[in-house]
Design a protein around this motif. Structure first.
Motif, PDB file in Angstrom:
ATOM      1  N   ARG A 119       3.663   2.807  -2.004  1.00 39.08           N
ATOM      2  CA  ARG A 119       5.086   3.150  -1.958  1.00 39.08           C
ATOM      3  C   ARG A 119       5.246   4.627  -1.601  1.00 39.08           C
ATOM      4  N   PRO A 138      11.865  -0.791   4.472  1.00 38.94           N
ATOM      5  CA  PRO A 138      12.913  -0.710   3.452  1.00 38.94           C
ATOM      6  C   PRO A 138      12.472  -1.108   2.047  1.00 38.94           C
ATOM      7  N   ASP A 139      11.437  -1.904   1.922  1.00 38.48           N
ATOM      8  CA  ASP A 139      11.030  -2.386   0.596  1.00 38.48           C
ATOM      9  C   ASP A 139      10.042  -1.462  -0.104  1.00 38.48           C
ATOM     10  N   ARG A 140       9.415  -0.555   0.658  1.00 38.03           N
ATOM     11  CA  ARG A 140       8.395   0.317   0.058  1.00 38.03           C
ATOM     12  C   ARG A 140       8.797   1.791   0.083  1.00 38.03           C
ATOM     13  N   GLY A 182       9.643  -0.774  -8.984  1.00 39.98           N
ATOM     14  CA  GLY A 182       9.780  -1.234  -7.613  1.00 39.98           C
ATOM     15  C   GLY A 182      11.113  -0.943  -6.955  1.00 39.98           C
ATOM     16  N   ARG A 183      11.751   0.150  -7.325  1.00 41.73           N
ATOM     17  CA  ARG A 183      13.038   0.497  -6.709  1.00 41.73           C
ATOM     18  C   ARG A 183      12.832   0.942  -5.262  1.00 41.73           C
ATOM     19  N   SER A 184      13.831   0.688  -4.439  1.00 42.06           N
ATOM     20  CA  SER A 184      13.772   1.123  -3.044  1.00 42.06           C
ATOM     21  C   SER A 184      15.175   1.459  -2.575  1.00 42.06           C
ATOM     22  N   GLY A 185      15.259   2.110  -1.419  1.00 45.13           N
ATOM     23  CA  GLY A 185      16.551   2.493  -0.871  1.00 45.13           C
ATOM     24  C   GLY A 185      17.072   3.786  -1.456  1.00 45.13           C
TER      25      GLY A 185
END
Length: 335
Positions: A90, A144-146, A207-210
């Motif tokens: 990440r 976008p997810d990592r 695991g937050r993203s954005g």
């Protein structure tokens, strides 16, 4: 958890290093060697602005999280992010609320429009576009997810190398009549670097993203509470003389820089700098300590380093000179 800090020796990066070590993480810092990292941090040396400056990262193994606080040319973020996309899980980029178009109404969220003309491969331009370009560079490499964008607002606390809270502490410690820009109950919004650091680690684990606006809720403190805390911790005989904003501005004092942190009420400056909606970050675990703790710990740190805070060379000095302050105090007394 294995953490790679890009930088990691000053202010926010140092706070992240300390928080990660306290949580039992394995921490590596990639830096130029100009400042010593926190004890217990493994160092990799290199300069990301040099053509061959990233070599050490190819020999460093893999990481669960990369945290990048870079504020320069976005292309430097793109180069390191592309190098690390298969070596790290990440990527967290510490960005800024400055990426939003100016001005923003009070209560703006992460859905607000961002500046145009920012590119992941750009050379250095201006702060807002550089930070947005850094976001785009991280997104390009990690998807976008990592990738996580920490859109911080005003950051205070120990290790500050911008000079805002250290200036106020130094001025109030000298005592005497102090120009206090009104109104006293002016709501402020900021984040302690340590609270930001703890949130970054929590966000990675969950695991937050954005994008997230990572700053205290609106009105977490006021100008009066901030300066009262400075008087209390310094133990000085300072007399805060609350002065009408028009008098402050009439004396030629620039908001935000002349008297750090302060901007006039009911202006675009205030709604944009102290009016963001941070409920998304709060729902994701952001907790903000009281201003008295931030002020007291910053004063303690200043004492430990001899009373003079470090200053980033790429940021202008803040604060007002004694002559201008005296002019405003005199005008306030007449008014």
């Amino acid at each position: 958890m294995r953490l790679l800090l890009l930088g990691g020796t000053e202010f926010v990066g140092r706070a992240v290093a300390e928080a990660a070590l306290e949580a039992g993480w394995e921490v590596t810092a990639f830096h130029r060697g100009r400042h010593a990292p926190v004890a217990g941090v493994r160092s990799l040396h290199g300069d990301r602005t040099d053509p061959d400056g990233l070599t050490a990262l190819t020999e460093g193994g893999g990481w669960d999280l990369v945290v990048d606080t870079w504020s320069g040319a976005p292309r430097a973020v793109r180069a390191v992010a592309r190098l690390l996309r298969d070596r790290a899980d990440r990527y967290t980029y510490v960005s800024s609320c400055s990426v939003y178009t100016w001005p923003q109404p009070a209560g703006y969220t992460e859905a607000a429009p961002v500046v145009e003309g920012a590119f992941a491969d750009a050379d250095r331009t201006d702060y807002a576009r550089d930070k947005r370009g850094g976001e785009l560079a991280a997104l390009d490499a990690f998807g976008p997810d990592r990738s996580l964008f920490v859109r911080a607002g005003l950051i205070l606390g120990p290790y500050e190398n911008i000079g805002r809270l250290p200036w106020w502490l130094g001025r109030i410690a000298r005592g005497g009549p102090v120009l206090a820009p009104g109104p006293r109950d002016l709501p402020l919004q900021y984040v302690d670097a340590r609270d930001l650091a703890e949130w970054v680690l929590t966000a990675a684990v969950t695991g937050r993203s954005g994008p997230y606006n990572v700053v205290s809720p609106r009105g977490h403190t006021t100008m009066g509470e901030l300066l009262d805390a400075c008087v209390a911790v310094t133990g000085s005989d300072a007399e805060l003389r609350w002065t009408d904003p028009d008098i402050v501005l009439g004396a030629g004092i620039a908001p935000w820089t002349g008297l750090p942190v302060w901007v006039p009420p009911d202006t675009d400056l205030h709604s944009t700098l102290h009016g963001g909606d941070t409920s998304r970050a709060a729902a994701a675990g952001l907790r903000c300590r009281p201003v008295t703790e931030t002020v007291a710990d910053t004063w303690r740190w200043l004492g430990e380093i001899g009373g003079v805070a470090p200053q980033r060379p790429d940021r202008p000095a803040v604060g007002v000179d004694p002559e201008t302050e005296a002019k405003a105090l005199a005008a306030g007394a007449r008014g």
